[in-house]
Structures are given as structure tokens and as C-alpha cells.
Design an enzyme around this catalytic site. Structure first.
Site, PDB file in Angstrom:
ATOM      1  CD  GLU A 113      40.239  86.485 -30.742  1.00 25.32           C
ATOM      2  OE1 GLU A 113      39.113  86.478 -30.196  1.00 25.32           O
ATOM      3  OE2 GLU A 113      41.071  85.586 -30.582  1.00 25.32           O
TER       4      GLU A 113
ATOM      5  CG  HIS B  21      34.912  79.407 -34.876  1.00 26.87           C
ATOM      6  ND1 HIS B  21      35.686  79.653 -35.975  1.00 26.87           N
ATOM      7  CD2 HIS B  21      35.475  80.087 -33.852  1.00 26.87           C
ATOM      8  CE1 HIS B  21      36.679  80.458 -35.627  1.00 26.87           C
ATOM      9  NE2 HIS B  21      36.572  80.732 -34.343  1.00 26.87           N
TER      10      HIS B  21
ATOM     11  NE  ARG C 197      34.018  83.562 -32.862  1.00 21.95           N
ATOM     12  CZ  ARG C 197      34.500  83.084 -31.754  1.00 21.95           C
ATOM     13  NH1 ARG C 197      33.733  82.440 -30.927  1.00 21.95           N
ATOM     14  NH2 ARG C 197      35.773  83.217 -31.476  1.00 21.95           N
TER      15      ARG C 197
ATOM     16  CG  HIS D  63      33.131  77.820 -31.376  1.00 24.61           C
ATOM     17  ND1 HIS D  63      34.239  77.009 -31.238  1.00 24.61           N
ATOM     18  CD2 HIS D  63      33.473  79.026 -30.845  1.00 24.61           C
ATOM     19  CE1 HIS D  63      35.200  77.691 -30.646  1.00 24.61           C
ATOM     20  NE2 HIS D  63      34.757  78.913 -30.379  1.00 24.61           N
TER      21      HIS D  63
ATOM     22  NE  ARG E 145      31.854  82.627 -27.206  1.00 23.05           N
ATOM     23  CZ  ARG E 145      33.127  82.267 -27.397  1.00 23.05           C
ATOM     24  NH1 ARG E 145      34.079  82.727 -26.620  1.00 23.05           N
ATOM     25  NH2 ARG E 145      33.446  81.443 -28.365  1.00 23.05           N
TER      26      ARG E 145
HETATM   27  C1  LIG Z   1      38.342  74.813 -30.038  1.00 21.50           C
HETATM   28  C2  LIG Z   1      37.838  75.868 -29.110  1.00 21.50           C
HETATM   29  C3  LIG Z   1      38.459  77.109 -29.058  1.00 21.50           C
HETATM   30  C4  LIG Z   1      37.994  78.097 -28.179  1.00 21.50           C
HETATM   31  N1  LIG Z   1      38.668  79.292 -28.100  1.00 21.50           N
HETATM   32  C5  LIG Z   1      38.285  80.200 -27.152  1.00 21.50           C
HETATM   33  C6  LIG Z   1      39.041  81.381 -26.937  1.00 21.50           C
HETATM   34  O1  LIG Z   1      40.048  81.616 -27.593  1.00 21.50           O
HETATM   35  N2  LIG Z   1      38.615  82.243 -25.975  1.00 21.50           N
HETATM   36  C7  LIG Z   1      37.501  82.018 -25.200  1.00 21.50           C
HETATM   37  O2  LIG Z   1      37.168  82.837 -24.340  1.00 21.50           O
HETATM   38  N3  LIG Z   1      36.786  80.893 -25.400  1.00 21.50           N
HETATM   39  C8  LIG Z   1      37.151  79.986 -26.331  1.00 21.50           C
HETATM   40  N4  LIG Z   1      36.422  78.843 -26.503  1.00 21.50           N
HETATM   41  C9  LIG Z   1      35.285  78.607 -25.624  1.00 21.50           C
HETATM   42  C10 LIG Z   1      35.807  78.229 -24.245  1.00 21.50           C
HETATM   43  O3  LIG Z   1      36.929  77.413 -24.368  1.00 21.50           O
HETATM   44  C11 LIG Z   1      34.765  77.495 -23.453  1.00 21.50           C
HETATM   45  O4  LIG Z   1      33.544  78.169 -23.491  1.00 21.50           O
HETATM   46  C12 LIG Z   1      35.213  77.398 -21.990  1.00 21.50           C
HETATM   47  O5  LIG Z   1      36.481  76.821 -21.939  1.00 21.50           O
HETATM   48  C13 LIG Z   1      34.209  76.590 -21.238  1.00 21.50           C
HETATM   49  O6  LIG Z   1      34.722  76.297 -19.981  1.00 21.50           O
HETATM   50  P1  LIG Z   1      33.842  75.463 -18.979  1.00 21.50           P
HETATM   51  O7  LIG Z   1      34.688  75.250 -17.783  1.00 21.50           O
HETATM   52  O8  LIG Z   1      32.529  76.097 -18.841  1.00 21.50           O
HETATM   53  O9  LIG Z   1      33.582  74.074 -19.752  1.00 21.50           O
HETATM   54  P2  LIG Z   1      34.603  72.948 -20.203  1.00 21.50           P
HETATM   55  O10 LIG Z   1      35.975  73.452 -20.304  1.00 21.50           O
HETATM   56  O11 LIG Z   1      34.046  72.303 -21.407  1.00 21.50           O
HETATM   57  O12 LIG Z   1      34.534  71.906 -18.992  1.00 21.50           O
HETATM   58  C14 LIG Z   1      33.359  71.164 -18.752  1.00 21.50           C
HETATM   59  C15 LIG Z   1      33.687  70.083 -17.753  1.00 21.50           C
HETATM   60  O13 LIG Z   1      32.500  69.466 -17.282  1.00 21.50           O
HETATM   61  C16 LIG Z   1      32.683  68.059 -17.234  1.00 21.50           C
HETATM   62  N5  LIG Z   1      31.350  67.426 -17.310  1.00 21.50           N
HETATM   63  C17 LIG Z   1      30.389  67.625 -18.239  1.00 21.50           C
HETATM   64  N6  LIG Z   1      29.303  66.896 -17.943  1.00 21.50           N
HETATM   65  C18 LIG Z   1      29.575  66.229 -16.795  1.00 21.50           C
HETATM   66  C19 LIG Z   1      28.857  65.307 -15.983  1.00 21.50           C
HETATM   67  N7  LIG Z   1      27.604  64.901 -16.277  1.00 21.50           N
HETATM   68  N8  LIG Z   1      29.455  64.809 -14.880  1.00 21.50           N
HETATM   69  C20 LIG Z   1      30.715  65.181 -14.550  1.00 21.50           C
HETATM   70  N9  LIG Z   1      31.445  66.035 -15.291  1.00 21.50           N
HETATM   71  C21 LIG Z   1      30.878  66.562 -16.390  1.00 21.50           C
HETATM   72  C22 LIG Z   1      33.567  67.783 -18.424  1.00 21.50           C
HETATM   73  O14 LIG Z   1      34.174  66.525 -18.287  1.00 21.50           O
HETATM   74  C23 LIG Z   1      34.531  68.960 -18.317  1.00 21.50           C
HETATM   75  O15 LIG Z   1      35.539  68.679 -17.375  1.00 21.50           O
HETATM   76  C24 LIG Z   1      36.871  77.843 -27.365  1.00 21.50           C
HETATM   77  C25 LIG Z   1      36.245  76.596 -27.423  1.00 21.50           C
HETATM   78  C26 LIG Z   1      36.717  75.613 -28.277  1.00 21.50           C
HETATM   79  C27 LIG Z   1      36.037  74.287 -28.312  1.00 21.50           C
END
Ligand SMILES: Cc1cc2nc3c(=O)[nH]c(=O)nc-3n(C[C@H](O)[C@H](O)[C@H](O)COP(=O)(O)OP(=O)(O)OC[C@H]3O[C@@H](n4cnc5c(N)ncnc54)[C@H](O)[C@@H]3O)c2cc1C
Length: 512
Positions: free
Chosen positions: A111, A227, A273, A334, A369
Site C-alpha cells: 500500500e 482518504h 495519503r 477518513h 497515519r
Molecule cells: C471505510 C474504511 C476503511 C478502512 N480501512 C482500513 C484498513 O484497511 N486498515 C486499517 O488499519 N484501518 C482502516 N480503517 C480505519 C479503521 O477501520 C478504524 O480506525 C478502526 O476500525 C477503528 O476501530 P475502533 O474500535 O477504534 O472504532 P470503531 O470500529 O469505529 O468502533 C467504535 C465503537 O464505539 C461505539 N461508540 C461510539 N460512541 C459511543 C458512545 N457514546 N456510547 C457507546 N458506544 C459508543 C460505536 O458504536 C462503535 O461500536 C478504515 C476505516 C474506514 C471507515
């Protein structure tokens, strides 16, 4: 009132993985505001970076991450990231994540800004969906309590120590209180600050707002990654066209059909990016278009179908066969590089409060990032949170960085202001605090956001809580972007287009 050893807020990769590890140490509850799989994680396509290839080393991964971070990564955090990566990948394999393999060996792809192929993927471009499904199945197997449709509205801190949370049960409307010894914020990002985003509706900056109000330090908020290639099909909601498409040879063309990236960066399509996103924006302005195109028609059809089955299917279902036609794309918000400041053990400045995943700022990403480092960061630092709390290691010192500490001061404005709603907030942020920023737009954004903060009614339901959280998060992003009078990583100021040595430091906000 129920008391737990660990409360984990959020059920993306950070929440689920932390909860699985924490369940070996004590009682755990996951509180999440939607269904368990309503999160950014499920949408991740490209994969997870890890230096496990034959020609790769943690040192190379370290160097690539530092380079992308443009002078603001914390070297200690990045070294931890790269050196602990292989073990965390083994953990995911043990938990059952079905990474793609050829002849039994994990397949690695390239990538942008990685010097060697090092991205593991699952189901081609469905990595996040496989991770989310595998981890949530394990959470059920481990019988971890999950409270869905429950929005955390406040963190309770007494005498500098985290005591628990208050939450709103979105199905009954009742207010619930929970106590805990350790609180892990895993609430993800804030893509819904902007008109165009790759993030689902759930990404509304709740964790940033909760932590700030509780007295936690927030840092690097000006660095929001756009992105380069969100799908731009008329009437179709934003959908990500993964970085890996360019990694596999996809070419960016302007509306006249000409490749243009080489005019902007020697690495062309594989430049970092921020560089690609800005180049696309400049090219769109030059050609008077709201999009450019990504071309994969020269790649073998079998490769497109096996590497990008979801992207192929999504586009096909919306009338575009990407093996035959060009994909219309434009940049979209993103990833939030900044967030709740933690040290390398996930600790914040408040005892008992930890942050993991996109809501945290561990110092690994700096000003930009490196692609696919996000889910890796989650695994490495979530594990360290549980190691720390499990062994009850005494509180360690904060991450030592060069920084300036700021507060949000009240701003008086005589301007009459239109009431805020999600759409006008997103327009303001997109137009004034987006990919290209400058002083007058940022001042306007800061004043407007401050005025909205003053007149927002008390939140009472999910929508009003999220809007309040977005306005506060937007204010932190805008203020930081105004203060930083230089361009670095994902932050580009047209009035200060160069790096400044003076700005090799972080901007940290506190509410105390
Ligand atoms: C389309 C897309 C493609 C991506 N591709 C990649 C990739 O290929 N590789 C990579 O490393 N990263 C990628 N990323 C980034 C990566 O997916 C995210 O940074 C990572 O998944 C974040 O994980 P997380 O658990 O921190 O947050 P999330 O997966 O967003 O989870 C957050 C959680 O918190 C909960 N929440 C939020 N606020 C509250 C509240 N007040 N009360 C209760 N619950 C709450 C939500 O409901 C959710 O369950 C991508 C992101 C996107 C959007």
C-alpha cells in the site's frame, strides 16, 4: 449499581479485542450505542500492516511509519508498534481471523508509502468485516456481557480517579449508572464532522467529547486524514475505494482521462495519503470537476475479482462494472489521527481512564497515519492496557512530548448565527476546516462553532448527544488547525504551505 473490573465503551476492534483480553483478568462489560457490529471496523477493507514478510523488518516498518508521520510520531510508540506487531497478528490468527493465504502462507500486499508488501488481508477487501465477525463471535463464546443500543453520556471522575459512566438506554430511555475500576474508551473516530466521509453514521466524536469533559488531555486534533478515493457515484452514499487498489496498480486519471499523479509526486499513485488527496483536489479545481477517476481496466479481471470482491460488487450493484469502466472518486474524511492523549500503556492523565483505537492518540501516527497501521495500533496498545491493568503496575509517567497546552476560551460574537444541525456543521467543517485550510476560514469556523456551543440545548436523545459531541470535537479540530501556522502531514494551510521547525511540537487541549 453494577460494578465491573472493566467497562469498555465501543464494540469495534478496539472494544472487542480489549474486552477479550480483559475477561482473563476480571469482570467486563461492553457498552455500545448501536448493534455490536455498528462501527468503522466492519468497513475496513485494505487490511493490517505488519512486518512479517521475508524482505521486511520491524526497522523498515518503523522507518515508513515515521516518514508518513512527518516529524510528529513518538518514536517509542512506533518502535513498540512495529516490534510487537508479529505477535499481535499471531493472536488474531489464533482467535480465528481467516487471513488470505497462498499455499498456506499469508498473502501480503503493498500500500502507499510502505517500502515493501506488508498488508495482511481477509476475504480480499473484507478484512474489517472478518475481524469484526470473528472477534464478536469470540466475545459471545467467552460470555462477555454486551449492552447494545446504550449510549454513554458521561464519564464519572471523583478526586481525579475514574469511577464509572452514565449511559442512556436508547431502547427504554432510562438513565443507567455503572461503576468500574478500569474504563476503556474505544469509541472510534469522528468522520461525520465532514460532508464527505468514508465513516458510517456511528463515528461522531463521542469519546473525544466525553474525555474532554472529564478532564482528559486531547492532542493532535488538527490532523484529520482525508482518504483520496471515496466513491463519487451520483446518489450513492460515500463508499471507500481502498488504497490497495492503487497498491495493485490502479491509475488515477483526471476527467480528461489523463494520468496526473506523477506531476505532483515522484511516488505518483503510491505517495502518502495527504499528498494524493491534495493532488486530486488541485486536479479537480484545475479541470473544474468534482471528481477524478481510478482506472483498473488494465488489470487482469481475475485479479480485480479476487482482490476486490466487495468493491467490485458494490460498484456493480450501483451500475458500474469496474473491470470495464473508470471508477469516479473524490477525497473524503477518513481517520482521526489525534484524540485522547495516552502514554504507551494506553493510560490517559486521569487515573483509571484508558483509551484504545481511533479515539486514542498514542503517538504512533504523528501528523499522518501510514495506511493500515490503524488496526495494528489497536491490537498492540489494547494488549498493553490489559497487561498494565492486569498486573496492577503502578501508574507510569505521561508520554513526554514537546507540546503547547491550550484551553477552549469563551468567544464572544455579535454575529447572528443560524441554528446548527448536522448538515450545516458538516458543510462548515468541509469548507473551512477540510483538506486545504487558511486563516480567515478557520477563524470563521471557530467563531461559528463557539456560538453553536453556547446555544445548543441540553442533549436528551442519541441525535442531540451526537450533535453536541460533534460540535465540541469540531471546535477542537478547528482551534488546533488555526493555531498550527504551518503545513505538515494531513494538515495543509494555503497561507503557511511549508513546514516550520518551530512547529515540531504537539497542540494539547485540556479542560482543567
Ligand atoms: C471505510 C474504511 C476503511 C478502512 N480501512 C482500513 C484498513 O484497511 N486498515 C486499517 O488499519 N484501518 C482502516 N480503517 C480505519 C479503521 O477501520 C478504524 O480506525 C478502526 O476500525 C477503528 O476501530 P475502533 O474500535 O477504534 O472504532 P470503531 O470500529 O469505529 O468502533 C467504535 C465503537 O464505539 C461505539 N461508540 C461510539 N460512541 C459511543 C458512545 N457514546 N456510547 C457507546 N458506544 C459508543 C460505536 O458504536 C462503535 O461500536 C478504515 C476505516 C474506514 C471507515
Amino acid at each position: 449499581m453494577s460494578e465491573y473490573d472493566y467497562i469498555v465503551i465501543g464494540s469495534g476492534i478496539a472494544g472487542l479485542y480489549t474486552a477479550l483480553l480483559a475477561s482473563e483478568q476480571g469482570s467486563v462489560i461492553i457498552i455500545t450505542k448501536g448493534s455490536i457490529d455498528d462501527c468503522n471496523t466492519k468497513h475496513a477493507q485494505g487490511g493490517i500492516a505488519a512486518p512479517i514478510g521475508e524482505n521486511d523488518t520491524p526497522e523498515l516498518h518503523f522507518n515508513d511509519t515515521l516518514k508518513a508521520g512527518d516529524g510528529l510520531c513518538d518514536p517509542e510508540s512506533v518502535r513498540i508498534l512495529a516490534s510487537e506487531a508479529p505477535d499481535r497478528i499471531s493472536d488474531l490468527v489464533r482467535l480465528g481471523v481467516p487471513f488470505d493465504t497462498v499455499n498456506g502462507a499469508i498473502t501480503l500486499t503493498l500500500e502507499a508509502a510502505h517500502s515493501v508488501p506488508r498488508i495482511l488481508h481477509a476475504g480480499g477487501d473484507a478484512t474489517g468485516a472478518h475481524i469484526e465477525a470473528t472477534l464478536s463471535t469470540r466475545v459471545r463464546d467467552y460470555k462477555i456481557k454486551v449492552l447494545e443500543y446504550c449510549l454513554v453520556t458521561d464519564i464519572v471522575v471523583e478526586n481525579g480517579v475514574t469511577k464509572g459512566v452514565t449511559a442512556l438506554d436508547l431502547r427504554t430511555g432510562s438513565v443507567l449508572d455503572f461503576e468500574c475500576k478500569n474504563l476503556v474508551l474505544a469509541t472510534g473516530g469522528a468522520g461525520n464532522l465532514f460532508r464527505l466521509t468514508t465513516n458510517p453514521d456511528v463515528a461522531t466524536g463521542d469519546g473525544v467529547a466525553l474525555a474532554f469533559k472529564a478532564g482528559a488531555e486531547l492532542t493532535d486534533m488538527e490532523f484529520y486524514q482525508f482518504h483520496p478515493t471515496g466513491l463519487r457515484l451520483p446518489g450513492v452514499p460515500p463508499f471507500l475505494i481502498s488504497e490497495a487498489v492503487r497498491g495493485e496498480g490502479g491509475i488515477l486519471r483526471n476527467v480528461e482521462g489523463n494520468p496526473f499523479m506523477i506531476d505532483y509526486a515522484p511516488e505518483a499513485e503510491l505517495a502518502p495519503r495527504g499528498v494524493v488527496a491534495r493532488s486530486i483536489l488541485f486536479e479537480m479545481r484545475k479541470t473544474g470537476s468534482d471528481r477524478v477517476f481510478l482506472d483498473v481496466t488494465h488489470l487482469p479481471v481475475s485479479k480485480v475479482l479476487t482482490r476486490f470482491p466487495n468493491i467490485y460488487k458494490f460498484c456493480f450493484d450501483h451500475g458500474l462494472d469496474i473491470t470495464k469502466g473508470l471508477i469516479p472518486v473524490a477525497p473524503a474524511a477518513h481517520y482521526m489521527m489525534g484524540g485522547v492523549k495516552t502514554n504507551s500503556w494506553g493510560e490517559t492523565n486521569i487515573k483509571g481512564l484508558f483509551a484504545a483505537g481511533e479515539v486514542a492518540c498514542t503517538g504512533t501516527h504523528g501528523a499522518n497515519r501510514l495506511a493500515s497501521n490503524s488496526m495494528l495500533e489497536v491490537l498492540v496498545f489494547s494488549k498493553r492496557i490489559v497487561e498494565k491493568t492486569g498486573k496492577k503496575i503502578i501508574i507510569s509517567s505521561p508520554r513526554q512530548v514537546s507540546e503547547i497546552k491550550c484551553h477552549l476560551s469563551p468567544i464572544k460574537t455579535n454575529k447572528s448565527i443560524n441554528p446548527v444541525n448536522l448538515r450545516v456543521l458538516q458543510e462548515l467543517m468541509w469548507n473551512k476546516v477540510g483538506i486545504i485550510r487558511e486563516k480567515s476560514g478557520l477563524v470563521q469556523a471557530v467563531e461559528t462553532l463557539a456560538a453553536w456551543q453556547n446555544c445548543l440545548p441540553e442533549p436528551s436523545d442519541r441525535h442531540t448527544y451526537e450533535l453536541n459531541n460533534l460540535v465540541l470535537t469540531g471546535r477542537l479540530v478547528s482551534e488546533a488547525a488555526l493555531i498550527r501556522e504551518e503545513s505538515r502531514g494531513a494538515h495543509f494551510r494555503s497561507d503557511f504551505p511549508q513546514h516550520s521547525l518551530k512547529w515540531e511540537k504537539h497542540i494539547t487541549f485540556t479542560n482543567c
